[in-house]
Design a protein around this motif. Sequence first.
Motif, PDB file in Angstrom:
ATOM      1  N   GLN A  16       0.868  -1.499   0.128  1.00 37.28           N
ATOM      2  CA  GLN A  16      -0.044   0.016   0.125  1.00 37.28           C
ATOM      3  C   GLN A  16       0.727   1.304   0.202  1.00 37.28           C
ATOM      4  N   GLY A  17       1.949   1.244   0.962  1.00 39.14           N
ATOM      5  CA  GLY A  17       2.885   2.223   0.915  1.00 39.14           C
ATOM      6  C   GLY A  17       3.339   2.538  -0.390  1.00 39.14           C
ATOM      7  N   ASP A  18       4.018   1.399  -1.272  1.00 38.85           N
ATOM      8  CA  ASP A  18       4.584   1.486  -2.323  1.00 38.85           C
ATOM      9  C   ASP A  18       3.568   2.256  -3.347  1.00 38.85           C
ATOM     10  N   ARG A  19       2.449   1.899  -3.052  1.00 34.02           N
ATOM     11  CA  ARG A  19       1.536   2.478  -4.142  1.00 34.02           C
ATOM     12  C   ARG A  19       1.195   4.048  -3.864  1.00 34.02           C
ATOM     13  N   THR A  20       1.433   4.297  -2.643  1.00 31.49           N
ATOM     14  CA  THR A  20       0.999   5.900  -2.484  1.00 31.49           C
ATOM     15  C   THR A  20       1.971   6.664  -1.833  1.00 31.49           C
TER      16      THR A  20
END
Length: 181
Positions: A95-99
């Motif tokens: 999720q962090g990679d995405r955002t």
Amino acid sequence: DSVYEDCLKSLALMHRTKDAVATAMLSVVAQTIGALTGRTKGPDTLNDDSFDEEGFPAKMESMGLALIAAWYFVHKLEVLYLNEDYAGALELVAQGDRTVESAAFLYIIAEHPFYSALTLAALYPTRNHEEQASFAQRISDYIGKLEVFAENCPENYRHKLLLVRAEHARIERRDAEALAL
């Protein structure tokens, strides 16, 4: 206690000024402190009687506040990692990679690769050979990001870079290098 109380005071001020971004950010900070100090419904949750994390990131993204979703994902990743819930933390890595790029001007841009790499290193022994190779490569990629921060501000980031390098060396069985770092 004083940091938590100061955070709540700042949060109350942001509620009065109706600053949605600052209110959301301080809410996540307060809940993170709460989780780390036993004030939430459990050590692995930001939930309490006034905060429901279930739909929080999606709500922030739907309001055009992707940076708040990233803020949440990274803080939750930290909480899960520190509580040794590595499987839960792994979900937050993606999720962090995405955002996280939406929060490029915030310090979490450096916290994300740090906790992500440590999460992957913690889970490394539990993975098959193919997944281990993928994890090692991802850790290497996170090291590259941390190197930029450490080069530009060693006082704040060099220790994190060295820790991740040591973990990377450890999982690759380069024990002498890991110990030297």
